[in-house]
Structures are given as structure tokens and as C-alpha cells.
Write a protein that holds these residues in place. Structure first.
Motif, PDB file in Angstrom:
ATOM      1  N   GLN A 134       0.825  -1.205   0.000  1.00 14.23           N
ATOM      2  CA  GLN A 134       0.000   0.000   0.000  1.00 14.23           C
ATOM      3  C   GLN A 134       0.865   1.262   0.000  1.00 14.23           C
ATOM      4  O   GLN A 134       0.630   2.174  -0.767  1.00 14.23           O
ATOM      5  CB  GLN A 134      -0.914   0.021   1.232  1.00 14.23           C
ATOM      6  CG  GLN A 134      -1.867  -1.161   1.308  1.00 14.23           C
ATOM      7  CD  GLN A 134      -2.820  -1.199   0.128  1.00 14.23           C
ATOM      8  OE1 GLN A 134      -3.544  -0.249  -0.109  1.00 14.23           O
ATOM      9  NE2 GLN A 134      -2.800  -2.292  -0.613  1.00 14.23           N
ATOM     10  N   GLU A 135       1.821   1.294   0.907  1.00 16.89           N
ATOM     11  CA  GLU A 135       2.652   2.486   1.076  1.00 16.89           C
ATOM     12  C   GLU A 135       4.023   2.064   1.580  1.00 16.89           C
ATOM     13  O   GLU A 135       4.179   1.003   2.162  1.00 16.89           O
ATOM     14  CB  GLU A 135       2.035   3.436   2.118  1.00 16.89           C
ATOM     15  CG  GLU A 135       0.667   3.960   1.771  1.00 16.89           C
ATOM     16  CD  GLU A 135       0.652   4.939   0.601  1.00 16.89           C
ATOM     17  OE1 GLU A 135       1.691   5.569   0.320  1.00 16.89           O
ATOM     18  OE2 GLU A 135      -0.406   5.061  -0.024  1.00 16.89           O
ATOM     19  N   ARG A 136       5.005   2.941   1.376  1.00 16.26           N
ATOM     20  CA  ARG A 136       6.334   2.725   1.948  1.00 16.26           C
ATOM     21  C   ARG A 136       6.964   4.053   2.315  1.00 16.26           C
ATOM     22  O   ARG A 136       6.639   5.081   1.736  1.00 16.26           O
ATOM     23  CB  ARG A 136       7.236   1.902   1.041  1.00 16.26           C
ATOM     24  CG  ARG A 136       7.693   2.554  -0.219  1.00 16.26           C
ATOM     25  CD  ARG A 136       8.706   1.725  -1.015  1.00 16.26           C
ATOM     26  NE  ARG A 136       8.311   0.353  -1.264  1.00 16.26           N
ATOM     27  CZ  ARG A 136       9.142  -0.623  -1.597  1.00 16.26           C
ATOM     28  NH1 ARG A 136      10.431  -0.377  -1.754  1.00 16.26           N
ATOM     29  NH2 ARG A 136       8.711  -1.850  -1.785  1.00 16.26           N
ATOM     30  N   ILE A 137       7.856   3.992   3.293  1.00 17.39           N
ATOM     31  CA  ILE A 137       8.652   5.145   3.697  1.00 17.39           C
ATOM     32  C   ILE A 137      10.093   4.651   3.784  1.00 17.39           C
ATOM     33  O   ILE A 137      10.361   3.568   4.297  1.00 17.39           O
ATOM     34  CB  ILE A 137       8.147   5.771   5.027  1.00 17.39           C
ATOM     35  CG1 ILE A 137       8.907   7.058   5.326  1.00 17.39           C
ATOM     36  CG2 ILE A 137       8.169   4.796   6.161  1.00 17.39           C
ATOM     37  CD1 ILE A 137       8.297   7.885   6.470  1.00 17.39           C
ATOM     38  N   VAL A 138      11.011   5.459   3.258  1.00 17.25           N
ATOM     39  CA  VAL A 138      12.392   5.018   3.097  1.00 17.25           C
ATOM     40  C   VAL A 138      13.346   5.921   3.871  1.00 17.25           C
ATOM     41  O   VAL A 138      13.164   7.139   3.920  1.00 17.25           O
ATOM     42  CB  VAL A 138      12.774   5.027   1.595  1.00 17.25           C
ATOM     43  CG1 VAL A 138      14.221   4.621   1.394  1.00 17.25           C
ATOM     44  CG2 VAL A 138      11.846   4.119   0.800  1.00 17.25           C
ATOM     45  N   GLY A 139      14.366   5.298   4.464  1.00 22.64           N
ATOM     46  CA  GLY A 139      15.447   6.038   5.098  1.00 22.64           C
ATOM     47  C   GLY A 139      15.131   6.505   6.496  1.00 22.64           C
ATOM     48  O   GLY A 139      14.120   6.153   7.093  1.00 22.64           O
ATOM     49  N   PHE A 140      16.034   7.332   7.009  1.00 24.51           N
ATOM     50  CA  PHE A 140      15.872   7.892   8.345  1.00 24.51           C
ATOM     51  C   PHE A 140      14.967   9.114   8.290  1.00 24.51           C
ATOM     52  O   PHE A 140      15.065   9.937   7.381  1.00 24.51           O
ATOM     53  CB  PHE A 140      17.225   8.297   8.936  1.00 24.51           C
ATOM     54  CG  PHE A 140      17.087   8.949  10.285  1.00 24.51           C
ATOM     55  CD1 PHE A 140      16.844   8.193  11.411  1.00 24.51           C
ATOM     56  CD2 PHE A 140      17.164  10.324  10.415  1.00 24.51           C
ATOM     57  CE1 PHE A 140      16.694   8.783  12.654  1.00 24.51           C
ATOM     58  CE2 PHE A 140      17.018  10.933  11.655  1.00 24.51           C
ATOM     59  CZ  PHE A 140      16.781  10.154  12.770  1.00 24.51           C
ATOM     60  N   ASN A 141      14.081   9.212   9.243  1.00 22.43           N
ATOM     61  CA  ASN A 141      13.200  10.365   9.394  1.00 22.43           C
ATOM     62  C   ASN A 141      13.073  10.669  10.880  1.00 22.43           C
ATOM     63  O   ASN A 141      13.360   9.825  11.724  1.00 22.43           O
ATOM     64  CB  ASN A 141      11.808  10.066   8.824  1.00 22.43           C
ATOM     65  CG  ASN A 141      11.834   9.881   7.335  1.00 22.43           C
ATOM     66  OD1 ASN A 141      11.838  10.828   6.575  1.00 22.43           O
ATOM     67  ND2 ASN A 141      11.861   8.625   6.894  1.00 22.43           N
ATOM     68  N   LYS A 142      12.587  11.839  11.176  1.00 20.42           N
ATOM     69  CA  LYS A 142      12.324  12.188  12.573  1.00 20.42           C
ATOM     70  C   LYS A 142      11.126  11.378  13.059  1.00 20.42           C
ATOM     71  O   LYS A 142      10.283  10.941  12.267  1.00 20.42           O
ATOM     72  CB  LYS A 142      12.036  13.678  12.702  1.00 20.42           C
ATOM     73  CG  LYS A 142      13.232  14.540  12.403  1.00 20.42           C
ATOM     74  CD  LYS A 142      12.904  16.004  12.591  1.00 20.42           C
ATOM     75  CE  LYS A 142      14.145  16.832  12.308  1.00 20.42           C
ATOM     76  NZ  LYS A 142      13.916  18.246  12.466  1.00 20.42           N
ATOM     77  N   GLU A 143      11.049  11.223  14.362  1.00 18.97           N
ATOM     78  CA  GLU A 143       9.950  10.461  14.960  1.00 18.97           C
ATOM     79  C   GLU A 143       8.595  11.010  14.514  1.00 18.97           C
ATOM     80  O   GLU A 143       7.683  10.241  14.206  1.00 18.97           O
ATOM     81  CB  GLU A 143      10.057  10.483  16.486  1.00 18.97           C
ATOM     82  CG  GLU A 143       8.959   9.685  17.159  1.00 18.97           C
ATOM     83  CD  GLU A 143       9.102   9.626  18.669  1.00 18.97           C
ATOM     84  OE1 GLU A 143       8.117   9.231  19.320  1.00 18.97           O
ATOM     85  OE2 GLU A 143      10.175   9.975  19.205  1.00 18.97           O
ATOM     86  N   GLU A 144       8.462  12.325  14.460  1.00 15.89           N
ATOM     87  CA  GLU A 144       7.191  12.948  14.068  1.00 15.89           C
ATOM     88  C   GLU A 144       6.793  12.539  12.645  1.00 15.89           C
ATOM     89  O   GLU A 144       5.613  12.346  12.352  1.00 15.89           O
ATOM     90  CB  GLU A 144       7.278  14.477  14.157  1.00 15.89           C
ATOM     91  CG  GLU A 144       7.575  15.020  15.541  1.00 15.89           C
ATOM     92  CD  GLU A 144       9.056  14.929  15.941  1.00 15.89           C
ATOM     93  OE1 GLU A 144       9.940  14.918  15.057  1.00 15.89           O
ATOM     94  OE2 GLU A 144       9.319  14.827  17.157  1.00 15.89           O
TER      95      GLU A 144
END
Length: 156
Positions: A134-144
Motif C-alpha cells: 500500500q505504502e512505503r517510507i524510506v530512510g531515516f526520518n524524525k519520529e514525528e
């Protein structure tokens, strides 16, 4: 000259013994590991007792979940990747806080995950529903950012 040779032999013997004991300790630690493998990469062994790496999923389990059309959110990571090492302490506690079952797929131990799931960069979080991505998020991100991503995609 003779003393120097004896000292050198003793030093070499100590290093050999140290290596043997270190190897034995790692082998002992890998017995009964959650990966079901006889040999693990050193970076994986180092994380076996880390509380942030306890929600593991094996390739067969993930494949079965997807075939069964289950909803599953997978954190693809590598214990040897510095970005993964920075990201895990953010997403693992966050997922627990939000009540999300974020399963962890170790790409170092199961390299087929790169091609099987189209992973281009680590870490990557992928949400599957009805067996489909459905969806993906890649790499480092802030907690928010991670929290907003989980909430925006109604992941729980």
C-alpha cells in the motif's frame, strides 16, 4: 634473540586463544537463535539481545502472511547499515507506543528480501494490505515524520 622469539610466540598464542574464545562465545550465542540459521553474520549476533530487534519475521512467515492477505507492516533493515542503526531506536519504540505490530525483516541475513520486495534502500518500512503493498517510507526520518506516516495510512 631467543627471549624475543619466545615473547613473540607467547603473544601470537595469546591472540590465537583470544580469537578461539571469541568465536566460541559467538557460536554459543547463536544457538537457538530466532533466525533458525546455524551461522549468523556478526552484526546480527551483536543485536540478538537488543530489545529494539525482537519482533522479527522470517521470509517464509512474511510470504505466508502476504499469501493469506493479512495486513502487515514490515521494517526492512540491515544490522550493518548505519542508517538502520539510527532508525531502529526511533521506529521500534514508536510502533510499540502506537500499538503497531511492526515486524522486522533482516536484509543482511535474508538477502532475497531486496529483490522479493523491491527494496532499493535501507531501512524501508512497507505496509501491506490484502497481500499487496500500500505504502512505503524510506530512510531515516524524525519520529514525528514516522508517526504521521503511520497515522496517515491508518496503520495499527
Amino acid at each position: 634473540m631467543k627471549k624475543m622469539a619466545i615473547i613473540l610466540v607467547i603473544i601470537v598464542a595469546l591472540f590465537v586463544l583470544l580469537g578461539v574464545f571469541t568465536n566460541m562465545k559467538k557460536e554459543e550465542k547463536t544457538k537457538g537463535n530466532p533466525y533458525g540459521k546455524d551461522k549468523l553474520k556478526s552484526a546480527t549476533v551483536d543485536q540478538l539481545d537488543d530489545p529494539n530487534y525482537q519482533n522479527l519475521i522470517l521470509p517464509e512467515e512474511l510470504e505466508q502472511d502476504l499469501q493469506d492477505n493479512k495486513e502487515v507492516t514490515v521494517y526492512f533493515y540491515s544490522p550493518s547499515n548505519s542508517i538502520s542503526q539510527k532508525t531502529t531506536p526511533v521506529v521500534a519504540p514508536l510502533a510499540e507506543k502506537l500499538g503497531i505490530d511492526l515486524v522486522q525483516y533482516n536484509l543482511l541475513e535474508f538477502e532475497q528480501g531486496w529483490s522479493d520486495y523491491g527494496i532499493k534502500k535501507e531501512p524501508t518500512i512497507v505496509h501491506y494490505k490484502n497481500g499487496q503493498e500500500q505504502e512505503r517510507i524510506v530512510g531515516f526520518n524524525k519520529e514525528e515524520t514516522f508517526e504521521k506516516w503511520f497515522e496517515d495510512h491508518d496503520i495499527n
